[in-house]
Design a protein around this motif. Structure first.
Motif: not given
Length: 259
Positions: A117-146
């Motif tokens: 909350a202190m740092i604030g959102p990534r650039i492009g995450k919010y456009t006005g009231k719209v919440v933009n999805v910024i997907p991860g680049h690799s679901i397989p790598l994410g799965a490996l981490g899990v």
């Protein structure tokens, strides 16, 4: 590990001052159980590392190291003292957290929410009231981490008996395994119901939500209880991610706070 050895371990497990903070054992002086220090240092690292996911992609490394020092020297050890030192004020009230759902994960999550909350959102995450999805680049790598985390959790929870007790450890590991499994199945089904499709990224997080939620009661619940915990966690996960992202408008790239 260095900070925890010099300061954190003493504040967490030293002689209690009013049930709130430890006062002895700094730099491990007078500490006989070094094995306990090594084990607990991994818990301290886990608590602090939770923050990394919530502030990913937008945090200066020096600032993040500063957060780690504060968390492992003071914040986490103080909470740990309340519950695990033996004379903490929460222990005296009958509070039970077998392996750290509150001490490790909730403490890390609160810190992560504040930091994000202190740092604030990534650039492009919010456009006005719209919440933009910024997907991860690799679901397989994410799965490996899990799956790495899931495997590690068997040691995390199983070893929290602090003894290789054959009457206790298998049940703890079974509960850990089944709660995570229920988290996966529950999230897959709930996202299908909620959004019309099974969300792969959220379903991976469902495993972690199940693991976090069972960690406090892995010793005390039976198998049915473990499954119920995992399923309930999956619903909280899906709704919690949306609440933090859409209502609080805090950008948590990996859903660490909700998990």
């Amino acid at each position: 590990g260095i900070v925890y050895s010099f300061v954190g371990c003493a504040i967490m497990f030293g002689a209690a001052a009013g049930g709130f903070i430890g006062t002895t054992g700094f730099a491990l002086v007078g500490v006989d159980d070094i094995a306990l220090f090594v084990f607990q240092a991994m818990f301290a690292a886990t608590c602090a590392t939770i923050i990394s996911g919530a502030v990913a992609e937008r945090t200066n490394i020096i600032a993040y190291l500063g957060i780690i020092v504060i968390m492992t020297a003071f914040v986490y050890p103080v909470v740990g003292h309340w519950v695990w030192q033996g004379d903490g004020w929460l222990t005296s009230l009958g509070f039970v957290d077998f392996a750290g759902s509150t001490v490790v994960h909730l403490t890390g999550a609160v810190a992560a929410l504040v930091a994000a909350a202190m740092i604030g959102p990534r650039i492009g995450k919010y456009t006005g009231k719209v919440v933009n999805v910024i997907p991860g680049h690799s679901i397989p790598l994410g799965a490996l981490g899990v799956f790495i985390l899931w495997l590690g959790w068997f040691g995390f929870n199983g070893a929290s008996t602090l003894a290789a007790d054959p009457s206790l450890v298998p049940g703890i590991i079974a509960n850990t395994f089944l709660a995570a499994s229920a988290g996966v199945v529950g999230t897959a089904l709930y996202t299908k119901f909620r959004f019309g499709y099974m969300d792969g990224s959220l379903t991976l997080n469902g495993a972690l939500a199940g693991l976090v939620s069972i960690t406090a009661g892995a010793l005390n619940l039976n198998i049915v209880g473990a499954l119920a915990v995992g399923f309930v966690a999956s619903v909280f996960l899906v709704e919690g991610v949306r609440f933090i992202e859409h209502k609080l408008r805090v950008d948590d790239p990996v859903g660490a706070v909700t998990v």
